[in-house]
Design an enzyme around this catalytic site. Structure first.
Site, PDB file in Angstrom:
ATOM      1  N   GLU A  76       0.838  -1.198   0.000  1.00 33.13           N
ATOM      2  CA  GLU A  76       0.000   0.000   0.000  1.00 33.13           C
ATOM      3  C   GLU A  76       0.878   1.255   0.000  1.00 33.13           C
ATOM      4  O   GLU A  76       1.677   1.475   0.903  1.00 33.13           O
ATOM      5  CB  GLU A  76      -0.875  -0.030   1.256  1.00 33.13           C
ATOM      6  CG  GLU A  76      -1.659   1.216   1.518  1.00 33.13           C
ATOM      7  CD  GLU A  76      -2.376   1.158   2.875  1.00 33.13           C
ATOM      8  OE1 GLU A  76      -2.287   0.130   3.569  1.00 33.13           O
ATOM      9  OE2 GLU A  76      -3.030   2.153   3.225  1.00 33.13           O
TER      10      GLU A  76
ATOM     11  N   ASP B 192      -1.224  -1.285   5.657  1.00 29.34           N
ATOM     12  CA  ASP B 192      -1.113  -0.729   7.004  1.00 29.34           C
ATOM     13  C   ASP B 192      -2.060  -1.440   7.954  1.00 29.34           C
ATOM     14  O   ASP B 192      -3.122  -1.911   7.548  1.00 29.34           O
ATOM     15  CB  ASP B 192      -1.482   0.762   7.001  1.00 29.34           C
ATOM     16  CG  ASP B 192      -0.418   1.598   6.311  1.00 29.34           C
ATOM     17  OD1 ASP B 192       0.722   1.097   6.175  1.00 29.34           O
ATOM     18  OD2 ASP B 192      -0.726   2.732   5.900  1.00 29.34           O
TER      19      ASP B 192
ATOM     20  N   ASP C 273      -7.928   1.903   6.901  1.00 29.95           N
ATOM     21  CA  ASP C 273      -7.686   2.048   5.466  1.00 29.95           C
ATOM     22  C   ASP C 273      -6.971   0.832   4.906  1.00 29.95           C
ATOM     23  O   ASP C 273      -7.307   0.332   3.833  1.00 29.95           O
ATOM     24  CB  ASP C 273      -6.833   3.293   5.200  1.00 29.95           C
ATOM     25  CG  ASP C 273      -7.698   4.536   5.059  1.00 29.95           C
ATOM     26  OD1 ASP C 273      -8.936   4.396   5.136  1.00 29.95           O
ATOM     27  OD2 ASP C 273      -7.131   5.628   4.875  1.00 29.95           O
TER      28      ASP C 273
END
Ligand code: 0RA
Length: 639
Positions: free
Chosen positions: A427, A502, A506
């Site tokens: 990400e 993460d 999100d």
């Protein structure tokens, strides 16, 4: 023509007089096999006769008791096996039924009989394969008993008392010289009894196992019939519509019953029955059901302008995420197919089609909101199928795409053997940078993904394949997209695909989106065990030159407790994202095969897959286990 019917009559006469020796000589020919399956078939053979009584309206209660001596007792409140002397054969009818092969359970032409349906052997086979077989009949005020061993009469029929009840009680002990296993299994019997209770809401089936000190007992009775069946089947799924739809009707002696429910899964789940026999292979009734479903929904969608443009919708789109139970009764069913579980009667197709088409139309007119929900679901399915078609074209153009080379953002690894290669899908560009710097470049490739990838469940077809991140994934993996037939896993460039996001909301969203994409368009990757989730730590805890990582609050507290014992100056920092970790830290905690923890994304079974994915997205461990357990148990139905 009339001349050929005569020898046939003679032949059937001979059959009736055939003894039970044949059954003992070749048991598998009559009951399929002599394993657990065949053993439990004996029970079904008896219970089928009780169900026939129920279908005739003579019986509403069946009880089964697994006794501690290894026998089983099956009792019903039907009419009782007839005991009068049979005119033609000069012996009590019950003796004929129990000692002559193909005496065919019933003498009257019961219209929808189950017994003799699938294997068609009758209760005499059970007698032939039992070392003890006792029958007690309550009929016309009298109690009659009779006993057998290995199919031979040991106690001729005798009257032993009077009764105001009616019914049949059979106790038998399977012959251990015939069966490899003679131990009855509660779970196997329970599954069939539950199924029968769903299909025949008028009956109550009690099953008891008194072998253990604490006897097991289950009572099966479902007022809601096959509506309850559908709810049971969909217990783990999220319904799209509050209550299952239910349609019934009768056309030319074929009673038809359908219960169905749309859920948010992608698979079709049909259970079909003819005279209570599970028709695994489908047949004309299923063809009729499908046609009606497609026609009714298509008409409704067109009429109400819910289906716009030149979208092509195929039959399977109407059945995506549909769980249904189709139960019909046919006077003289013809079973075909490999396992004789495919209905062949051609007249049945239109009977089912007419009933379902009419009733479903009516339902849609009365429930416009639900109708729209269903049509929306169908359109979504059609879009997904269209996406698969486009993906096929993309695969065909793959060489062209390959010519374009690998995506620019990909930092590939140096070795070529896919079995030893890994790709980290990371990400964000900054984490991608750390991962590139921290990796072992010989076998670890890094593909940074910018921001959120497209939600392939919600996105329109064209968009998915235009999306840059998706394109990068497709080309990096080298396998193409689409459903199984378009997908060539042998071209997979990395045997471990590791999603590294993460440890925040999100991150889990991005992970979910990626897994949704893999699940819907690259399912074999998950099936092959190639997809993993990386688990970066949440906390860094430093004390002087000592450093530790914690993956959750509990372990953080544990580490703090241990450290406090030695000195006072401690720093706890929470990683806000992967990008905050320096390359060494990332390697040490999340990428080094020696120290990292990867979670493998698995698809336990094809049947559980859709549910599993929902559960996987929800990160729930317990429901997942429960679901798989229950489903594997349900699969026992076919044992
Ligand atoms: C032959 C004829 C009839 C019923 C049965 C057999 C019968 C068999 C079993 C086995 C277990 N329970 C059963 N219940 C009935 C028809 C009886 C009649 O016409 O009265």
């Amino acid at each position: 023509m009339s001349q050929t019917s005569k020898p046939e009559y003679k032949a059937s006469n001979i059959q009736v007089l055939e003894g039970l020796e044949a059954v003992r000589k070749r048991p598998s020919m009559y009951i399929g096999d002599t394993s657990t399956r065949g053993l439990h078939h004996l029970i079904n053979e008896v219970v089928d006769n009780s169900i026939d009584e129920a279908l005739g309206g003579y019986c509403d209660y069946i009880s089964l008791t697994i006794n501690s001596d290894g026998s089983i007792t099956i009792m019903d409140n039907g009419r009782g096996i007839p005991v009068d002397i049979h005119k033609k054969f000069g012996i009590p009818a019950v003796e004929l039924v129990l000692t002559k092969l193909h005496a065919g359970g019933k003498f009257d032409k019961d219209s929808y009989k189950v017994s003799g349906g699938l294997h068609g052997v009758g209760v005499s086979c059970v007698n032939a394969l039992s070392k003890i077989f006792d029958v007690e009949i309550h009929r016309d005020g009298d109690i009659h008993v009779m006993s057998f061993a290995f199919g031979k009469t040991t106690q001729p029929l005798k009257k032993v008392g009077s009764t105001d009840k009616n019914g049949t009680k059979i106790t038998f002990t399977p012959d251990e010289t015939i069966f490899q296993v003679t131990e009855f299994r509660f779970d196997i019997i329970a599954e069939r009894m539950r199924e029968l209770a769903f299909l025949n809401p008028e009956i109550t089936v009690e099953l008891e196992d008194v072998r253990e000190e604490e006897p097991l007992k289950e009572v099966f009775h479902y007022e809601g019939g096959i509506i309850d069946f559908v709810k049971y089947l969909d217990e783990g799924r999220e319904p799209l519509v509050p209550e299952p739809m239910y349609f019934s009707g009768e056309i030319e002696n074929v009673p038809v019953e359908v219960a169905m429910q749309y859920n948010n899964s992608y698979s079709e789940n049909v259970h079909s029955y003819v005279n209570n026999i599970n028709t695994h292979e489908g047949g004309t009734h299923i063809a009729g059901f499908r046609r009606a479903l497609t026609r009714a929904l298509k008409n409704y969608g067109d009429k109400n302008r819910l289906i716009k443009g030149k979208m092509t919708i195929s039959g399977e789109d109407f059945r995506e995420g549909l769980t249904s139970v189709v139960s019909i009764k046919v006077p003289e069913p013809q079973f075909e197919g490999q396992t004789k579980t495919k209905l062949g009667n051609s007249e049945v197709q239109s009977a089912v089609e007419v009933v379902v088409y009419e009733k479903l139309n009516e339902y849609l007119e009365l429930n416009p909101k639900i109708a729209k929900t269903v049509i929306d679901k169908v359109l979504k399915a059609a879009e997904a199928r269209e996406a698969a078609r486009k993906a096929r074209q993309l695969v065909q153009r793959k060489s062209a795409m390959a010519g374009m080379g690998l995506p620019g953002k990909l930092a590939d690894c140096s070795i070529n053997d896919p079995a030893h290669c890994e790709i980290y899908m990371v990400e964000g560009d900054s984490a991608g940078g750390s991962a590139k710097a921290g990796r072992n470049r010989s076998f670890q490739a890094i593909l940074p993904l910018r921001g959120k990838i497209l939600n392939v469940e919600k996105a329109r077809v064209g968009k998915i394949l235009e999306n840059n991140e998706i394109k990068a994934i497709i080309t990096a993996l080298g396998v193409g997209v689409g459903f199984i037939e378009d997908f060539d896993i042998t071209n997979l460039r990395y045997h471990k695909i590791i999603v590294m996001t993460d440890a925040d909301v999100d991150g889990s969203h991005i992970r979910t989106l990626l897994l949704t994409f893999f699940y819907r368009y690259m399912q074999p990757l998950i099936e092959g065990g190639h997809v993993y989730i990386a688990t970066p730590p949440l906390y860094k805890i430093t004390q002087g030159n000592k450093m530790d990582y914690a993956w959750d609050d509990d372990s953080r507290d544990q580490i703090l407790k241990n450290m406090k014992k030695t000195t006072r100056k401690i720093d706890v920092s929470r990683y806000k994202g992967l990008g905050e970790m320096n390359p060494e830290q990332l390697w040490e905690t999340t990428m080094n095969p020696e120290t990292r923890t990867l979670q493998q994304v698995t698809v336990e079974s094809a049947a559980a897959a859709d549910k599993l994915f929902t559960v996987l997205m929800g990160d729930m461990v317990e429901p997942r286990r429960a679901f798989i357990e229950r489903n594997s148990k349900y699969a026992n139905l076919d044992i």
